[in-house]
Design an enzyme around this catalytic site. Structure first.
Site, mmCIF file in Angstrom:
data_model
loop_
_atom_site.group_PDB
_atom_site.id
_atom_site.type_symbol
_atom_site.label_atom_id
_atom_site.label_comp_id
_atom_site.label_asym_id
_atom_site.label_seq_id
_atom_site.Cartn_x
_atom_site.Cartn_y
_atom_site.Cartn_z
ATOM 1 N N SER A 86 -100.271 -15.236 -33.039
ATOM 2 C CA SER A 86 -100.180 -13.785 -32.879
ATOM 3 C C SER A 86 -101.300 -13.093 -33.659
ATOM 4 O O SER A 86 -102.470 -13.273 -33.348
ATOM 5 C CB SER A 86 -98.790 -13.309 -33.316
ATOM 6 O OG SER A 86 -98.559 -11.984 -32.897
ATOM 7 N N HIS A 94 -92.573 -15.062 -27.211
ATOM 8 C CA HIS A 94 -93.650 -14.802 -28.156
ATOM 9 C C HIS A 94 -93.750 -15.882 -29.231
ATOM 10 O O HIS A 94 -94.845 -16.277 -29.630
ATOM 11 C CB HIS A 94 -93.460 -13.434 -28.817
ATOM 12 C CG HIS A 94 -94.577 -13.043 -29.727
ATOM 13 N ND1 HIS A 94 -95.866 -12.851 -29.282
ATOM 14 C CD2 HIS A 94 -94.609 -12.827 -31.072
ATOM 15 C CE1 HIS A 94 -96.646 -12.532 -30.301
ATOM 16 N NE2 HIS A 94 -95.909 -12.506 -31.401
ATOM 17 N N ASP A 140 -93.458 -13.340 -22.862
ATOM 18 C CA ASP A 140 -93.693 -12.785 -24.188
ATOM 19 C C ASP A 140 -93.517 -11.268 -24.127
ATOM 20 O O ASP A 140 -94.271 -10.589 -23.419
ATOM 21 C CB ASP A 140 -95.118 -13.148 -24.629
ATOM 22 C CG ASP A 140 -95.447 -12.724 -26.048
ATOM 23 O OD1 ASP A 140 -94.797 -11.793 -26.556
ATOM 24 O OD2 ASP A 140 -96.362 -13.328 -26.638
#
Length: 255
Positions: free
Chosen positions: A101, A227, A197
């Site tokens: 991320s 995610h 996600d």
């Protein structure tokens, strides 16, 4: 044997890390926004890498986990400085960075800042430019007013306590935008992205692949992936992606 220690800065603030020495290309894990080095991906990759006898490092940025600092007082520039501190003071040779991320944004910035150190990249729901492209467009009028009045608002999170989003974070993010021009990196890259996600649109991975100058970029879309990508099957995919990038970096045949 794993070493658990801290790196102290000139202002006496410290980041904590866990490092297992070894031989060969080092692997460094970069966690996500408000995540830490005890997350399932960071720990699972440690087991995967150290079985191969390789060095492996995971750490907490300032304001995360057990490192010094308050999260709301810090921003991307600070966390990039922490990443570069790890590369400069712990990594002896070249490294493959695994960024989750926000860690995916940081790995790209670190590769630009330390091209002699960073040999390859593995992105897990990599989120370059997320403050500008994902956060800003989603701001409500109440949140904009809070930022103007207080410099911060608190965003509910499905992953834990509400997240403090500061004006400083958003303004600092503007100084590190990458997706507006080609991203110059010529090493191997593997991007894993869940198509379910809710936080990072899956087309982000495709756009990132197109922006990278490297010709050795793989995008792996996981149709039912979220995610976090922390299920056992996701962890196996991440390990396999890392092995592929390491083989490319070291000039070994791909299995």
């Amino acid at each position: 044997m794993m070493i658990s220690d801290r790196l102290t800065r000139e202002n006496d603030t410290a980041i904590h890390y866990r490092r297992t020495p070894g031989q060969g290309t080092e692997v460094v894990f970069l966690s996500g926004f408000r995540s830490d080095m005890e997350g399932s991906k960071a720990v699972a990759l440690e087991a995967h890498v150290t079985k191969q006898g390789r060095p492996y490092t995971r750490f907490d940025y300032r304001g995360h986990g057990v490192s010094d600092g308050r999260f709301e007082d810090l921003c991307l520039s600070d966390w990039l400085d922490d990443t570069l501190l790890v590369l400069d003071r712990l990594v002896e040779g070249r490294a493959v960075l695994v960024g989750s991320s926000m860690g995916g944004w940081l790995m790209l910035l670190a590769a630009r800042a330390r091209p002699d150190k960073v040999a390859g990249l593995v992105g897990i729901a990599a989120a370059p430019d997320f403050t500008e492209d994902l956060m800003r467009p989603a701001l409500t009028e109440d949140q904009k007013a809070a930022l103007e009045r207080d410099g911060v608002f608190y965003e509910p999170s499905p992953y834990g306590d509400p997240l403090p989003i500061t004006r400083r974070l958003l303004e600092d993010g503007e100084r590190h935008l990458l997706m507006r021009e080609p991203i110059r990196f010529d090493g191997p890259v593997h991007l894993l992205q869940g198509q379910e996600d809710p936080d990072v649109p899956w087309m982000t991975a495709v756009s990132l692949a197109a922006n990278l100058t490297s010709q050795a970029v793989t995008v792996e879309l996981i149709k039912d992936g979220d995610h976090r990508l922390s299920r056992p099957e996701d962890l196996r995919r991440i390990g396999a992606a890392l092995d592929r990038v390491l083989a490319q970096v070291e000039g070994r045949p791909l299995v």
